[in-house]
Each structure stands twice: as C-alpha cells, then as structure tokens.
Design an enzyme around this catalytic site. Structure first.
Site, PDB file in Angstrom:
ATOM      1  CD  GLU A 131      -1.779  -2.409   1.460  1.00  0.00           C
ATOM      2  OE1 GLU A 131      -0.622  -2.644   1.864  1.00  0.00           O
ATOM      3  OE2 GLU A 131      -2.666  -3.286   1.368  1.00  0.00           O
ATOM      4  CG  HIS A 211      -6.878  -6.968   5.630  1.00  0.00           C
ATOM      5  ND1 HIS A 211      -6.113  -6.331   4.673  1.00  0.00           N
ATOM      6  CD2 HIS A 211      -7.495  -5.987   6.310  1.00  0.00           C
ATOM      7  CE1 HIS A 211      -6.298  -5.023   4.778  1.00  0.00           C
ATOM      8  NE2 HIS A 211      -7.126  -4.784   5.767  1.00  0.00           N
TER       9      HIS A 211
HETATM   10  C1  UD1 Z   1      -6.975  -5.731  -0.442  1.00  0.00           C
HETATM   11  C2  UD1 Z   1      -5.999  -4.560  -0.635  1.00  0.00           C
HETATM   12  C3  UD1 Z   1      -5.672  -3.906   0.701  1.00  0.00           C
HETATM   13  C4  UD1 Z   1      -6.935  -3.542   1.450  1.00  0.00           C
HETATM   14  C5  UD1 Z   1      -7.819  -4.789   1.587  1.00  0.00           C
HETATM   15  C6  UD1 Z   1      -9.129  -4.439   2.250  1.00  0.00           C
HETATM   16  C7  UD1 Z   1      -4.294  -4.611  -2.388  1.00  0.00           C
HETATM   17  C8  UD1 Z   1      -2.990  -5.141  -2.804  1.00  0.00           C
HETATM   18  N1  UD1 Z   1      -4.759  -5.053  -1.205  1.00  0.00           N
HETATM   19  O1  UD1 Z   1      -6.286  -6.760   0.286  1.00  0.00           O
HETATM   20  O2  UD1 Z   1      -4.908  -2.737   0.466  1.00  0.00           O
HETATM   21  O3  UD1 Z   1      -6.581  -3.056   2.711  1.00  0.00           O
HETATM   22  O4  UD1 Z   1      -8.111  -5.304   0.286  1.00  0.00           O
HETATM   23  O5  UD1 Z   1      -9.789  -5.584   2.683  1.00  0.00           O
HETATM   24  O6  UD1 Z   1      -4.899  -3.845  -3.085  1.00  0.00           O
HETATM   25  N2  UD1 Z   1     -11.423 -12.600  -1.479  1.00  0.00           N
HETATM   26  C9  UD1 Z   1     -12.631 -13.206  -1.714  1.00  0.00           C
HETATM   27  N3  UD1 Z   1     -13.756 -12.428  -1.715  1.00  0.00           N
HETATM   28  C10 UD1 Z   1     -13.733 -11.097  -1.476  1.00  0.00           C
HETATM   29  C11 UD1 Z   1     -12.492 -10.490  -1.209  1.00  0.00           C
HETATM   30  C12 UD1 Z   1     -11.350 -11.242  -1.225  1.00  0.00           C
HETATM   31  O7  UD1 Z   1     -12.706 -14.409  -1.932  1.00  0.00           O
HETATM   32  O8  UD1 Z   1     -14.786 -10.458  -1.487  1.00  0.00           O
HETATM   33  C13 UD1 Z   1     -10.191 -13.426  -1.493  1.00  0.00           C
HETATM   34  C14 UD1 Z   1      -9.803 -13.887  -2.918  1.00  0.00           C
HETATM   35  O9  UD1 Z   1      -9.262 -15.170  -2.852  1.00  0.00           O
HETATM   36  C15 UD1 Z   1      -8.730 -12.867  -3.307  1.00  0.00           C
HETATM   37  C16 UD1 Z   1      -8.039 -12.673  -1.973  1.00  0.00           C
HETATM   38  O10 UD1 Z   1      -9.086 -12.663  -1.011  1.00  0.00           O
HETATM   39  O11 UD1 Z   1      -7.862 -13.332  -4.317  1.00  0.00           O
HETATM   40  C17 UD1 Z   1      -7.169 -11.470  -1.853  1.00  0.00           C
HETATM   41  O12 UD1 Z   1      -7.820 -10.285  -2.257  1.00  0.00           O
HETATM   42  P1  UD1 Z   1      -6.901  -8.977  -2.546  1.00  0.00           P
HETATM   43  O13 UD1 Z   1      -7.810  -7.859  -2.896  1.00  0.00           O
HETATM   44  O14 UD1 Z   1      -5.820  -9.305  -3.512  1.00  0.00           O
HETATM   45  O15 UD1 Z   1      -6.173  -8.728  -1.170  1.00  0.00           O
HETATM   46  P2  UD1 Z   1      -6.735  -8.277   0.232  1.00  0.00           P
HETATM   47  O16 UD1 Z   1      -5.920  -8.970   1.248  1.00  0.00           O
HETATM   48  O17 UD1 Z   1      -8.199  -8.428   0.249  1.00  0.00           O
HETATM   49  N1  UDP Z   2     -15.704  -3.855   7.824  1.00  0.00           N
HETATM   50  C1  UDP Z   2     -16.918  -4.476   7.489  1.00  0.00           C
HETATM   51  N2  UDP Z   2     -17.132  -5.767   7.888  1.00  0.00           N
HETATM   52  C2  UDP Z   2     -16.214  -6.486   8.584  1.00  0.00           C
HETATM   53  C3  UDP Z   2     -14.967  -5.861   8.891  1.00  0.00           C
HETATM   54  C4  UDP Z   2     -14.749  -4.564   8.481  1.00  0.00           C
HETATM   55  O1  UDP Z   2     -17.782  -3.850   6.871  1.00  0.00           O
HETATM   56  O2  UDP Z   2     -16.473  -7.642   8.908  1.00  0.00           O
HETATM   57  C5  UDP Z   2     -15.469  -2.463   7.373  1.00  0.00           C
HETATM   58  C6  UDP Z   2     -14.968  -1.514   8.423  1.00  0.00           C
HETATM   59  O3  UDP Z   2     -16.049  -0.856   9.080  1.00  0.00           O
HETATM   60  C7  UDP Z   2     -14.115  -0.533   7.618  1.00  0.00           C
HETATM   61  C8  UDP Z   2     -13.634  -1.371   6.449  1.00  0.00           C
HETATM   62  O4  UDP Z   2     -14.443  -2.533   6.410  1.00  0.00           O
HETATM   63  O5  UDP Z   2     -14.887   0.525   7.085  1.00  0.00           O
HETATM   64  C9  UDP Z   2     -12.181  -1.741   6.635  1.00  0.00           C
HETATM   65  O6  UDP Z   2     -11.823  -2.674   5.674  1.00  0.00           O
HETATM   66  P1  UDP Z   2     -10.495  -3.523   5.739  1.00  0.00           P
HETATM   67  O7  UDP Z   2     -10.063  -3.649   7.151  1.00  0.00           O
HETATM   68  O8  UDP Z   2     -10.747  -4.759   4.964  1.00  0.00           O
HETATM   69  O9  UDP Z   2      -9.469  -2.653   4.882  1.00  0.00           O
HETATM   70  P2  UDP Z   2      -8.502  -1.413   5.243  1.00  0.00           P
HETATM   71  O10 UDP Z   2      -9.296  -0.337   5.851  1.00  0.00           O
HETATM   72  O11 UDP Z   2      -7.424  -1.956   6.127  1.00  0.00           O
HETATM   73  O12 UDP Z   2      -7.935  -1.046   3.897  1.00  0.00           O
END
Ligand code: UD1
Ligand code: UDP
Length: 371
Positions: A131, A211
C-alpha cells in the site's frame, strides 16, 4: 464535466459510497462509477447497503490472486472503460492495487486523476505492503489531492506537490459512518445468532479483524496464538472475529481458532452490522486502516497489530495504540485494559480527528471550480 469514480475493495467502496451518491445527484456534471471487482462478495455487500450499481464492472477477482496478475487485469480493463466514457477526471481512493493501476491507466489515457485520501505515509515502503508504494505512485500521477487531515496535506507539501492542488477535506469514512449510524439500530438477521447473543448478554467483547499482507505467515500465526491465549486467560471475554476472505487469512484462523468456546468466528460482517459491533464492543484488535479511523469516533480503544501507521492522528489522541504482532505484547496490553479502569478510560475517549462528514461535498466543489 465528466467524472468517473473507481473502487474495487470493501474499504474503497465504503469510503467512496458517499461521494458516488452525491456525485450522482450533482447537476452540471456527468458521473459514472466503475467497480474493478478486486473484491467480490465483500464489495457487493457494501454496494447493496449503499444501493449503488456500478456502470462498469471489470470483475477481475480470482481466488488467491497475486499482485502482478491483478495489476495487469485492472490496467487492461480500465483502458476500455476510459476509451468508452472519456472522462475529464478519474477519482480513485486510497492505496489498493485498484487505486494504483487505475491511476496508471488514466495517466496513459491522458485523463486527470483525483486522489481521495491522499497524503497518508508511513515512510516505510515495506509496511504496509504494497500500500505505501501504491500511495506514492498514485500521488506522482495525480492532478488533485484530497487530503483527509492537515498532517496528510503536510506530507504532500514536503514532497513538493503544488499546494493549490491539495484540498483539505476530512475523510469520507466519516461521511459513510454518519450515514450508517443513522440507519443502524441493531444487527441484521444475517449475523449468526451466537454472535448476536454475546452482544445482548453485556459481555465484554473483543472485536478482531486482520488482513495485512506483511502479516501473512508468521505474523498471522502469532496473532492467532495471542487470541487463543486471551481466550483461555479471560474465559468471560467474548472474542468476535469476522474473518477476511483472503485464503492467507482463512487458513491460519481456521487452523488455530476453531473450537474455542469463547472465540466466535464469522464471515465478514456487512458494513452496518460491523458498525453496530464496533459500537457495542469493549476493545478492537485490528490491523485495518479504516477501523483505525472509525473506532475513535465511537469512543472505542483500538490496538493495532502493526509496527507503523499512516494514521498518527488517533495515536496522538490516545485512542489507538500500536502493538505489533508480538503475541506477548498483545496479551499484556489487553490484560492491562481488563484490569485497570483508568487505563481503559484513557483510551476510550470519543475523539474524531478525521472530519465532519462533509468531505464528499468539498471534493465535488473543488472539481466544479477547477474545471
Ligand atoms: C486488499 C488490498 C488492501 C486492502 C484490503 C481491504 C491490495 C494489494 N490489497 O487486500 O490494500 O486493505 O483489500 O480488505 O490492493 N477474497 C474473496 N472475496 C472477497 C475479497 C477477497 O474471496 O470479497 C479473497 C480472494 O481469494 C482474493 C483474496 O481474497 O484473491 C485477496 O484479495 P486482494 O484484494 O488481492 O487482497 P486483500 O488482502 O483483500
Ligand atoms: N468492515 C466491514 N465488515 C467487517 C470488517 C470490516 O464492513 O467484517 C469495514 C470496516 O467498518 C471498515 C472497512 O471494512 O470501514 C475496513 O476494511 P479492511 O479492514 O478490509 O481494509 P482497510 O481499511 O485496512 O484497507
């Protein structure tokens, strides 16, 4: 003027939703929204709640996706959207791959980029990964910078960004939170009955989320061990953990944390349910960026499982503390909050350094007057 908003993950959708809704009601400009679909289920939950149907959906998510493939899919998909709509401005959010790759696609297409939530920095390229790099790349390419706080604006000025292109807006997360708080009076029926029950019983609830990529592997193992230790040491504590769908998170959590009587694992909660859970929890243990911004205005202590943060404002206000992923440190801090009312009160002060809920309006005003 033609404006395209782009989002792909859960937090981007939450934080862009108020802007998307306001843009679609603003006369004198043509607005379209685009989901990259970087997330699927977790994104769709948010869009349903805010009643947003994107005009374009690239549907890029693949299970266990890697950064290179994801970046390529967003870059290619966005080229077609930009060719089709030909916007004057593309508004991106934050620090995800969706944000960075969309900014690059817009730059190649000669379209101006407005960066919502600009100027956050840890100063460490490896944390959060990727990020911090995504923010830097986006801010090199942008033409307008919507900085949530003065601290964020100062970061941009230090990088020689032209001050006339920086707008101090507050964070749209507060616009979203105020909107949601109005609507939320209890859990929806989609929250498991066992989880609803622990909140009803007035137990102290530790709400956990996690995450971050840099915590995968050893970090998550330590986090899970800390949660286990807490569950055993404090049998009266209820630990509610909505588990992120990333397989790198699901795997260790399912391996280490199932079958512990006072640990309640759930699927990710829908945004209004999560807001309700935050509001009624005792302490929040997280590595999330957005939660660090929301919880202080709900008066909840937040322990952040990271070594750095790009959000020092709540740290300074005392409601947020960094505990890293060191199990012992996490356990010690929870123990202190459990035993000392003073320590708890010092952190549980309602403070909101992130805005007044009017950030979206300020962003649109800038766009209208900048032409
Ligand atoms: C992503 C963002 C991170 C953000 C986070 C919020 C990048 C590199 N990472 O991380 O900055 O803080 O989202 O949550 O942009 N998956 C599902 N269903 C969903 C979402 C995710 O199955 O609705 C699974 C899939 O296998 C997917 C994996 O999660 O390939 C990873 O998703 P990805 O968006 O690459 O990374 P996050 O850890 O979610
Ligand atoms: N959030 C949600 N459901 C959950 C956990 C988090 O709606 O079970 C919301 C939370 O209120 C916040 C956002 O998701 O607004 C944060 O997302 P995440 O932690 O995945 O990403 P980040 O903010 O670290 O990028």
């Amino acid at each position: 003027m033609k404006v395209l908003t782009v989002f792909g993950t859960r937090p981007e959708a939450i934080k862009m939703a108020p802007l998307v809704k306001l843009l679609s009601r603003t006369p004198g400009l043509e607005h379209r929204s685009c989901s990259t679909g970087q997330h699927r289920q977790m994104l769709d939950q948010v869009l349903d709640f805010f009643e947003i149907t994107p005009d374009y959906d690239l549907d890029v998510m693949q299970p266990g996706q890697n950064l290179t493939d994801l970046t390529c899919r967003v870059l290619q998909g966005m080229r077609e959207v930009l060719d089709n709509f030909r916007p004057d401005w593309v508004l991106v959010h934050g620090d995800t791959t969706t944000c960075m790759a969309t900014s690059l696609a817009a730059f190649y297409a000669g379209v101006k980029v407005g960066h919502v939530e600009a100027g956050l920095r840890t100063g460490n390229l490896q944390s959060p990964f990727p990020e911090e790099a995504n923010r830097l790349i986006t801010d090199r390419l942008a033409s307008a910078y919507f900085a949530p706080t003065q601290h964020n604006a100062d970061n941009l000025l230090r990088e020689n960004i032209d001050g006339t292109r920086i707008v101090l807006t507050g964070n749209t997360v507060i616009d979203a939170l105020l909107w949601a708080k109005e609507k939320v009076t209890g859990f929806s029926e989609r929250v498991p009955a066992t989880v609803q029950e622990v909140f009803r019983n007035n137990r102290r609830v530790l709400l956990v989320t996690g995450h971050r990529r840099e915590n995968f592997g050893d970090g998550f193992k330590q986090i899970c061990e800390a949660v286990r230790t807490l569950a055993v040491r404090f049998p009266k504590l209820a630990i509610v953990y909505p588990v992120h769908l990333n397989p790198n998170v699901q795997q260790p959590v399912q391996q280490y944390l199932t079958d512990i009587p006072n640990v309640y694992l759930t699927a990710p909660l829908e945004y209004p349910d999560f807001v309700y859970a935050m509001k009624h929890s005792w302490v929040i243990l997280t590595d999330s960026g957005g939660v660090q911004e929301e919880a202080p205005s709900l008066g909840k202590p937040v322990l952040v499982m990271r070594d750095t943060t790009e959000r020092p404002e709540a740290l300074e206000a005392g409601t947020v503390q960094l505990v890293g992923t060191d199990g012992q440190r996490i356990v010690d801090r929870i123990e202190e909050l459990w035993e000392s009312e003073d320590a708890y009160k010092q952190m549980a002060t309602g403070t909101n350094p992130y805005g007044d809920g009017e950030a979206s309006g300020r962003i649109i005003s800038f766009l209208k007057y900048s032409g």
